[in-house]
Scaffold this active site. Structure first.
Site, PDB file in Angstrom:
ATOM      1  N   ASP A  51      -7.797  -3.903  12.190  1.00 42.22           N
ATOM      2  CA  ASP A  51      -8.549  -3.081  13.146  1.00 42.22           C
ATOM      3  C   ASP A  51      -9.768  -2.462  12.452  1.00 42.22           C
ATOM      4  O   ASP A  51     -10.575  -1.784  13.087  1.00 42.22           O
ATOM      5  CB  ASP A  51      -7.661  -2.019  13.821  1.00 42.22           C
ATOM      6  N   SER A  52      -9.932  -2.756  11.150  1.00 40.68           N
ATOM      7  CA  SER A  52     -11.176  -2.413  10.465  1.00 40.68           C
ATOM      8  C   SER A  52     -12.347  -3.164  11.102  1.00 40.68           C
ATOM      9  O   SER A  52     -13.510  -2.865  10.797  1.00 40.68           O
ATOM     10  CB  SER A  52     -11.079  -2.735   8.968  1.00 40.68           C
ATOM     11  N   ASP A  90      -3.508  -6.581  13.509  1.00 40.32           N
ATOM     12  CA  ASP A  90      -3.259  -5.144  13.635  1.00 40.32           C
ATOM     13  C   ASP A  90      -3.050  -4.758  15.085  1.00 40.32           C
ATOM     14  O   ASP A  90      -3.865  -5.132  15.952  1.00 40.32           O
ATOM     15  CB  ASP A  90      -4.484  -4.368  13.125  1.00 40.32           C
ATOM     16  N   LYS A 120       0.854  -6.005  12.706  1.00 37.55           N
ATOM     17  CA  LYS A 120       0.981  -4.907  11.744  1.00 37.55           C
ATOM     18  C   LYS A 120       0.901  -3.588  12.496  1.00 37.55           C
ATOM     19  O   LYS A 120       0.089  -3.441  13.421  1.00 37.55           O
ATOM     20  CB  LYS A 120      -0.100  -4.972  10.669  1.00 37.55           C
ATOM     21  N   GLU A 122       0.967   0.766  11.912  1.00 32.36           N
ATOM     22  CA  GLU A 122       0.834   1.878  10.965  1.00 32.36           C
ATOM     23  C   GLU A 122       1.894   2.945  11.234  1.00 32.36           C
ATOM     24  O   GLU A 122       2.107   3.317  12.394  1.00 32.36           O
ATOM     25  CB  GLU A 122      -0.557   2.520  11.082  1.00 32.36           C
ATOM     26  N   GLU A 189      -1.435   1.806   1.358  1.00 28.54           N
ATOM     27  CA  GLU A 189      -2.872   2.054   1.199  1.00 28.54           C
ATOM     28  C   GLU A 189      -3.130   3.376   0.474  1.00 28.54           C
ATOM     29  O   GLU A 189      -2.595   4.420   0.855  1.00 28.54           O
ATOM     30  CB  GLU A 189      -3.553   2.061   2.586  1.00 28.54           C
TER      31      GLU A 189
END
Ligand code: KIV
Length: 271
Positions: A51-52, A90, A120, A122, A189
């Site tokens: 999602d970057s 993501d 993925k 978070e 991270e």
């Protein structure tokens, strides 16, 4: 499956085997067809459709605005290119946090429409219900702990996480819980290297670091950062393998000059 419906070499099972054999795992982000094709050629193990993309493709300050539709668009573009790597997508902010039923629907949409291999997510205990539900459908889930950019407004900073014992202990508990739930891998991270080492030693699943030191099972970098396309962001963990910002700038400037001077096109570049 990928291009031409061939089964890919990299599976979640193979990743586990790589950890057991001590083979390091190389992961990178990609968001489009052209770069995904190059990354595949280079022998990368995992592509993360991160999602970057919200930052490096769309210019947002944070990853929060990106939508499921946009993530699916990027994932579909990547999937058209890949032959070998495992492709993880993501789940964007808002698609899994509040409601575990919605989390399953979001994950199913991503998997069906992109045909990627995994998602993925978070977070740890706070999103465990969603993770359990997604896993119960058979969708592989990669966890992500430490600095979790979707929670930037809660943290208020992109500084190193889990330096204090309390937070480090919570991270370890979450990592163990994610493995127990059935996640196939975990991203850590921006945490101290010794904490990364401890988690990687504790878990059987691969631990992939970004700013989590050298003792984890693999590394991930954001493509635009490692290629030096971005040059306004220089955290300690980032190694730049090229200076594509300057190369692209030189090329664009030369093109502008050639057009303005009438040097492009020349005789051999016309019909
Ligand atoms: O979106 C992303 O690029 C990521 C990496 C930083 C792991 O989540």
């Amino acid at each position: 499956m990928s291009v031409q419906g061939e089964a890919r070499v990299l599976t979640t099972r193979r990743l586990l085997e790589m950890k057991q054999k001590g083979e390091k795992i190389a992961m990178i982000t990609a968001y489009d067809y052209t770069f995904a094709k190059i990354v595949d050629k280079a022998g990368i193990d995992i592509i993360l459709v991160g999602d970057s993309a919200a930052n490096v493709m769309a210019g947002h300050e944070t990853t929060i605005p990106i939508t499921i539709d946009q993530m699916i668009y990027h994932a579909q573009s990547v999937m058209r290119a890949v032959k070998n790597p495992l492709v993880v997508v993501d789940m964007p902010f808002g698609s899994y946090q509040g409601n575990s039923r919605e989390a399953v629907s979001s994950a199913i949409r991503i998997m069906k429409e992109s045909e990627a291999d995994a998602v993925k997510v978070e977070g740890g205990s706070e999103v465990m219900e969603s993770i359990n539900r997604i896993l119960s459908t058979g969708i592989p889930v990669m966890g992500h702990l430490g600095l979790t950019p979707q929670s930037i407004h809660k943290f208020g900073t992109y500084a190193v996480r889990a330096r204090e014992e309390d937070e480090a202990n919570r991270l370890i508990e979450d990592a163990v819980a994610l493995e127990k739930a059935g996640c196939f891998a975990l991203v850590l991270e921006k945490i101290p290297a010794m904490l990364g080492k401890k988690v990687a030693q504790m878990l059987k699943i691969p631990v992939i670091g970004i700013g989590a030191g050298k003792y984890v099972d693999g590394q991930v970098l954001v493509m635009h950062d490692m290629l030096g396309l971005t040059n306004d962001f220089s955290p300690r963990f980032l190694r730049r393998y090229a200076n594509m910002h300057d190369e692209a700038l030189n090329a664009f400037e030369s093109y502008v000059n050639d057009v303005k001077n009438g040097d492009f096109p020349n005789e051999s570049e016309q019909y």
